[in-house]
Design a protein around this motif. Structure first.
Motif, short mmCIF file in Angstrom:
data_model
loop_
_atom_site.label_atom_id
_atom_site.label_comp_id
_atom_site.label_asym_id
_atom_site.label_seq_id
_atom_site.Cartn_x
_atom_site.Cartn_y
_atom_site.Cartn_z
N MET A 78 0.98 18.44 8.34
CA MET A 78 2.16 18.09 7.51
C MET A 78 3.09 17.13 8.35
SD MET A 78 3.86 22.02 6.78
CE MET A 78 4.98 21.19 5.67
N GLN A 79 3.19 16.78 9.66
CA GLN A 79 3.70 15.68 10.11
C GLN A 79 2.86 14.62 9.95
OE1 GLN A 79 3.29 16.14 14.55
NE2 GLN A 79 4.28 14.22 14.84
N TYR A 80 1.66 14.44 9.95
CA TYR A 80 0.93 13.36 9.37
C TYR A 80 1.06 13.02 7.76
CZ TYR A 80 -2.77 10.33 8.15
OH TYR A 80 -3.63 9.17 7.65
N SER A 81 1.04 14.06 6.96
CA SER A 81 1.38 13.67 5.60
C SER A 81 2.54 13.31 5.26
CB SER A 81 1.34 15.19 4.82
OG SER A 81 -0.04 15.53 4.96
N GLN A 82 3.65 13.69 5.96
CA GLN A 82 5.00 13.22 5.63
C GLN A 82 5.32 11.74 6.12
OE1 GLN A 82 7.65 15.96 7.96
NE2 GLN A 82 7.52 17.65 6.28
N ALA A 83 4.71 11.41 7.55
CA ALA A 83 4.73 10.21 7.93
C ALA A 83 4.04 9.17 7.10
CB ALA A 83 4.12 9.98 9.62
N SER A 84 2.76 9.82 6.68
CA SER A 84 1.82 8.93 5.64
C SER A 84 2.62 8.60 4.48
CB SER A 84 0.60 9.59 5.56
OG SER A 84 -0.16 8.86 4.61
N ALA A 85 3.32 9.63 3.85
CA ALA A 85 4.01 9.64 2.65
C ALA A 85 5.12 8.59 2.96
CB ALA A 85 4.69 10.81 2.29
N ALA A 86 5.72 8.44 4.06
CA ALA A 86 6.92 7.69 4.28
C ALA A 86 6.58 6.12 4.46
CB ALA A 86 7.74 8.18 5.53
N ALA A 87 5.26 5.97 5.00
CA ALA A 87 4.73 4.66 5.23
C ALA A 87 4.40 4.14 3.92
CB ALA A 87 3.55 4.60 6.19
N SER A 88 3.91 4.93 3.12
CA SER A 88 3.52 4.69 1.52
C SER A 88 4.61 4.12 0.90
CB SER A 88 2.61 5.65 0.90
OG SER A 88 1.41 5.92 1.45
N LEU A 89 5.65 5.03 1.14
CA LEU A 89 6.98 4.47 0.32
C LEU A 89 7.57 3.08 0.86
CD1 LEU A 89 8.88 7.75 -0.04
CD2 LEU A 89 7.65 6.47 -1.82
N GLN A 90 7.40 3.10 2.14
CA GLN A 90 7.93 1.82 2.81
C GLN A 90 7.23 0.55 2.23
OE1 GLN A 90 8.16 1.69 7.21
NE2 GLN A 90 8.71 -0.47 7.13
N ALA A 91 5.60 0.59 2.19
CA ALA A 91 5.01 -0.37 1.53
C ALA A 91 5.27 -0.86 0.25
CB ALA A 91 3.47 0.05 1.88
N GLU A 92 5.45 0.53 -0.63
CA GLU A 92 5.60 0.11 -2.00
C GLU A 92 7.13 -0.65 -2.13
OE1 GLU A 92 5.54 4.07 -4.07
OE2 GLU A 92 3.65 4.23 -3.24
N ALA A 93 8.23 -0.01 -1.35
CA ALA A 93 9.29 -0.69 -1.50
C ALA A 93 9.41 -2.37 -1.18
CB ALA A 93 10.42 0.06 -0.36
N ALA A 94 8.26 -2.50 0.01
CA ALA A 94 8.21 -4.08 0.41
C ALA A 94 7.63 -4.71 -0.61
CB ALA A 94 7.45 -4.00 1.71
N GLN A 95 6.49 -3.92 -1.57
CA GLN A 95 5.76 -4.94 -2.46
C GLN A 95 6.93 -4.92 -3.69
OE1 GLN A 95 2.55 -5.84 -2.82
NE2 GLN A 95 3.55 -6.97 -4.62
N GLN A 96 7.98 -3.88 -3.95
CA GLN A 96 8.97 -4.15 -4.85
C GLN A 96 9.83 -5.30 -4.47
OE1 GLN A 96 8.62 -2.60 -7.78
NE2 GLN A 96 10.48 -3.80 -8.66
N ALA A 140 2.68 -3.87 7.52
CA ALA A 140 2.21 -3.89 8.75
C ALA A 140 2.76 -2.85 9.50
CB ALA A 140 2.19 -5.23 9.55
N SER A 141 4.16 -2.75 9.43
CA SER A 141 5.19 -1.68 10.27
C SER A 141 4.69 -0.27 9.72
CB SER A 141 6.57 -2.09 9.98
OG SER A 141 7.37 -0.87 10.45
N ALA A 142 4.51 -0.25 8.47
CA ALA A 142 4.12 1.08 7.60
C ALA A 142 2.88 1.50 8.01
CB ALA A 142 4.27 0.81 6.07
N SER A 143 1.73 0.42 8.17
CA SER A 143 0.50 0.96 8.54
C SER A 143 0.60 1.46 9.95
CB SER A 143 -0.42 -0.19 8.47
OG SER A 143 -0.75 -0.56 7.32
N LEU A 144 1.35 0.91 10.89
CA LEU A 144 1.38 1.22 12.23
C LEU A 144 1.97 2.71 12.33
CD1 LEU A 144 1.07 0.29 15.27
CD2 LEU A 144 3.31 -0.80 15.23
N GLN A 145 3.20 2.72 11.53
CA GLN A 145 3.92 4.10 11.69
C GLN A 145 3.00 4.94 11.06
OE1 GLN A 145 7.26 3.69 9.25
NE2 GLN A 145 8.37 2.27 10.84
#
Length: 190
Positions: free
Chosen positions: A20-38, A159-164
């Motif tokens: 769950m910890q990994y899933s939440q962090a992964s989802a947050a990283a994906s959202l951060q990457a999507e926001a950066a793209q937007q 890159a920050s999202a991937s690192l997180q």
């Protein structure tokens, strides 16, 4: 046997918590990457639209400068022709050849002034048009700069999202291992 069930349950709970910890962090990283793209897409769209609108206005100004220049040249030529016609009438009235040297000097002077005035009008128009062209080039550079800055910001955010995400995976794995070791150490108390 009861301890083994409890240890197994603790291990499963540790695994679920780590996942769950990994899933939440992964989802947050994906959202951060999507926001950066937007943000990148919006920056490119906005700067491109601004450039297009500015270019349209600069094109309009350039056409207006050219029109004013043509009108000014036409007005100057019309004024010179009227003066030449008036001089021809005056020369005819004073007897043609009698004032021909003076008349020729006046006509030459009028032609010189006409050429000088037309040259100034053209030069002024060319300078204004070059200024407008420089503004267009500057606007194009602004688009490039905005796109580059947004692209850089997007790359940093991704890159920050991937690192997180990688850190979350490592943390989740270590948390799971720690749970297992903790359970194992409880079973083998000295």
């Amino acid at each position: 046997m009861g301890m083994a069930v409890i240890a197994g349950a603790q291990l499963v709970l540790g695994a679920v918590g780590a996942f769950m910890q990994y899933s939440q962090a992964s989802a947050a990283a994906s959202l951060q990457a999507e926001a950066a793209q937007q943000e990148y897409d919006n920056a490119v769209k906005t700067s491109t639209e601004n450039y297009r609108n500015t270019s349209l206005e600069l094109d309009r100004q350039q056409k207006e400068v050219a029109r004013i220049s043509r009108d000014a040249q036409s007005d100057e030529e019309r004024r010179a022709r009227a003066e030449m016609a008036a001089m021809n009438v005056a020369i005819g009235e004073i007897g043609g050849m009698a004032g021909s040297n003076s008349a020729l000097a006046i006509i030459n002077n009028e032609n010189y002034l006409l050429g000088t005035n037309l040259g100034r009008i053209k030069d002024n128009s060319a300078e204004k048009i070059e200024s407008i062209q420089a503004s267009k080039r500057s606007g194009a550079q602004d688009v490039t700069n905005a796109t580059n800055a947004a692209g850089l910001q997007m790359a940093v955010s991704k890159a920050s999202a991937s690192l997180q995400k990688a850190q979350a995976g490592t943390s989740a794995f270590l948390s799971f291992v720690n749970s297992g070791l903790s359970i194992a150490s409880q079973g083998y108390k000295w």
